[in-house]
Design an enzyme around this catalytic site. Structure first.
Site, short mmCIF file in Angstrom:
data_model
loop_
_atom_site.label_atom_id
_atom_site.label_comp_id
_atom_site.label_asym_id
_atom_site.label_seq_id
_atom_site.Cartn_x
_atom_site.Cartn_y
_atom_site.Cartn_z
N TYR A 1 2.78 -5.76 3.74
CA TYR A 1 1.50 -5.59 3.36
C TYR A 1 0.74 -4.69 4.24
O TYR A 1 1.10 -4.71 5.28
CB TYR A 1 0.93 -7.04 3.68
CG TYR A 1 -0.71 -7.08 3.60
CD1 TYR A 1 -1.18 -6.60 2.21
CD2 TYR A 1 -1.77 -7.44 4.66
CE1 TYR A 1 -2.73 -6.82 1.96
CE2 TYR A 1 -3.09 -7.20 4.40
CZ TYR A 1 -3.40 -6.98 2.99
OH TYR A 1 -4.99 -7.12 2.64
N ASP B 1 3.37 0.32 10.56
CA ASP B 1 2.19 -0.45 10.37
C ASP B 1 2.34 -1.60 11.50
O ASP B 1 2.91 -2.61 11.06
CB ASP B 1 1.92 -0.82 9.16
CG ASP B 1 0.78 -1.85 8.92
OD1 ASP B 1 0.07 -2.01 9.87
OD2 ASP B 1 0.36 -2.02 7.64
N LYS C 1 -6.60 -5.40 14.19
CA LYS C 1 -6.58 -6.83 15.01
C LYS C 1 -6.92 -6.99 16.22
O LYS C 1 -8.07 -6.64 16.65
CB LYS C 1 -5.37 -7.70 14.44
CG LYS C 1 -5.12 -7.64 12.99
CD LYS C 1 -4.12 -8.98 12.58
CE LYS C 1 -3.69 -8.84 11.29
NZ LYS C 1 -4.53 -9.35 10.34
C1 LIG Z 1 0.30 -5.19 8.65
C2 LIG Z 1 -1.05 -5.10 7.96
N1 LIG Z 1 -1.31 -3.85 7.90
C3 LIG Z 1 -2.80 -3.76 7.30
C4 LIG Z 1 -3.67 -4.74 7.49
C5 LIG Z 1 -5.12 -4.59 7.05
O1 LIG Z 1 -5.97 -4.70 7.98
P1 LIG Z 1 -7.54 -5.06 7.80
O2 LIG Z 1 -7.53 -6.54 7.28
O3 LIG Z 1 -8.24 -5.15 9.06
O4 LIG Z 1 -7.86 -4.03 6.90
C6 LIG Z 1 -3.22 -5.91 7.66
C7 LIG Z 1 -4.11 -7.47 7.78
O5 LIG Z 1 -3.62 -8.45 7.74
C8 LIG Z 1 -1.94 -6.36 8.11
O6 LIG Z 1 -1.44 -7.37 8.30
#
Ligand SMILES: Cc1ncc(COP(=O)(O)O)c(C=O)c1O
Length: 418
Positions: free
Chosen positions: A122, A222, A250
């Site tokens: 994700y 990521d 986060k």
């Molecule tokens: C691995 C990863 N990338 C990107 C995101 C997106 O972050 P945000 O919810 O702050 O847009 C998340 C959100 O859970 C995530 O877990």
């Protein structure tokens, strides 16, 4: 999961929080393991967070300037020094803005269009990356050559022809696909720990780093989940692997909105508006680097970085993870545990869980029912989500949760038997 707050049969409305505990609108109390999807590593309403919110108003007199600030610069350098020493950093307002920007930078830098990601990973609710995150396995093709499947109704089907899906922890097909598409690939983006908890195997990660470097494909970690959670230096530290770009989110906002792109200076140089026309990546955001997120984030990272604190988080998490596993083993329930540092997860299957297809073949129904039973017994996590601990989770919280976990398993077993 197409919506962050919803779950079957209905989500629960919360009204109050303190430390590791939350209360719903009916005054039921829970030990919280959602911790706002891992963002709250100090717990709810931690003192450094409260103090820094007040300090921003008292000393700066505003929540946002719309100009550069010394605090933004200093915090950016802190993140850079941990995640990409000698590199550059750009702050955003969320994790998805960070991954979006990282991919745009990679495309501008390489002049290539295609994006490769791993099945089940994700990267935020943005159309360009919303493919093959949670595809129906029956439609997703062979495990060794998965096909891109849109996760959202608005995803442009034409875009999928520029989207490459890779099988996590399966080196031979990953190597074959990357080698085949190298000349068109702008980047490989990945969660170095799938779902934040399933590790890329060491050989797999080393091979991936070597091959992407040889093929000159920028590698993007990521680290929105793993940053400051699997280690202080995230997966980058865990593997001792330096990607071209790391995305953070986060925890670095300490509970306020933020994201960051940290990486190679020559890639981030495309953000310099003085660059040659046609080479500049347009990036903007009214609240980027706002003093509230910066100060709260910095206070959080400072508190977590104090000697012994991260180890404490790790030990508590380890204790709960062990307790969950022991309760299941005592009852002969086949399961696999995954996770490092301050988070973990449990999968109901006797087979090792190495990637998305393994997760999908585990007993997700049992997991969902158990999570609902846990909520009934005062342990909150979003059903099927991972357990995230914080420095506010005490030894007593862990002991109580272990008891409640065992009781929930017994209740569920009894209701299935009757
Ligand atoms: C691995 C990863 N990338 C990107 C995101 C997106 O972050 P945000 O919810 O702050 O847009 C998340 C959100 O859970 C995530 O877990």
């Amino acid at each position: 999961m197409a919506a962050i707050k919803f779950f079957e049969p209905y989500p629960i409305f919360m009204k109050r929080a303190r430390g590791s505990h939350i209360w719903d609108v009916d005054d039921n109390e829970y030990v919280d393991y959602l911790m706002s999807y891992g963002a709250l590593v100090l717990g709810h309403g931690a003192k450094p967070v409260r103090d820094s919110v007040e300090a921003v108003m008292d000393s700066l007199g505003t929540t946002v300037f719309g100009t550069p600030t010394e605090g933004e610069f200093a915090y950016g350098m802190t993140l850079r020094d941990i995640y990409h020493p000698g590199g550059s950093v750009r702050l955003t307002n969320s994790g998805l803005e960070a991954t979006t920007l990282a991919v745009r930078l990679a495309r501008a830098h390489t002049g290539r269009r295609k994006i490769a990601k791993f099945e089940g990973h994700y990267h935020g609710a943005v159309d360009r990356l919303l493919f093959s995150y949670s595809p129906e396995v029956a439609r997703a093709g062979n495990a060794k050559s998965p096909v891109p499947i849109a996760d959202s109704a608005d995803v442009d089907k034409g875009m999928l022809s520029d989207s490459i899906v890779l099988p996590f922890n399966d080196w031979e097909p990953t190597e074959r696909i990357l080698t085949r598409d190298a000349k068109d690939l702008a980047c490989v983006i990945m969660e170095p720990f799938e779902e934040g908890v399933i590790p890329g195997e060491m050989n797999f990660m080393n091979n991936l780093r070597r091959l992407t470097r040889d093929l000159e494909i920028p590698l993007i970690f990521d680290e929105v989940k793993t940053g400051f959670r699997v280690r202080l230096g995230g997966a980058t530290e865990f593997y001792s692997i330096m990607p071209e770009i790391a995305c953070l989110g986060k925890i670095i906002g300490g509970g306020l909105p933020i994201g960051a792109v940290v990486g190679e200076a020559d890639i981030l140089a495309h953000l310099d508006p003085r660059g040659r026309q046609g080479t500049v990546v347009f990036h903007s955001g009214t609240f980027n680097g706002n003093p509230l997120s910066i100060n709260v984030g910095k206070a959080t990272i400072d508190a977590l970085s104090r000697p012994g604190e991260f180890d404490l988080l790790r030990r508590r998490t380890h204790r709960l993870k062990g307790g969950v596993s022991a309760a299941l083993a005592e009852r002969d329930i086949p399961h696999q545990m995954a996770g490092e540092g301050g988070m973990f997860n449990v999968y109901f299957t006797s087979k090792p869980v190495r990637n998305y297809r393994d997760v999908r073949s585990s007993d997700l129904r049992l997991r969902r029912f158990l999570d609902l039973e846990l909520i009934t017994n005062g342990v909150y996590l979003k059903p099927e989500n991972r357990y995230c601990l914080s420095l506010a989770h005490s030894n007593e919280d862990v002991s109580v949760t272990k008891e409640r976990f065992a009781k929930s398993v017994d209740n569920l077993t009894a209701s299935v038997a009757s």
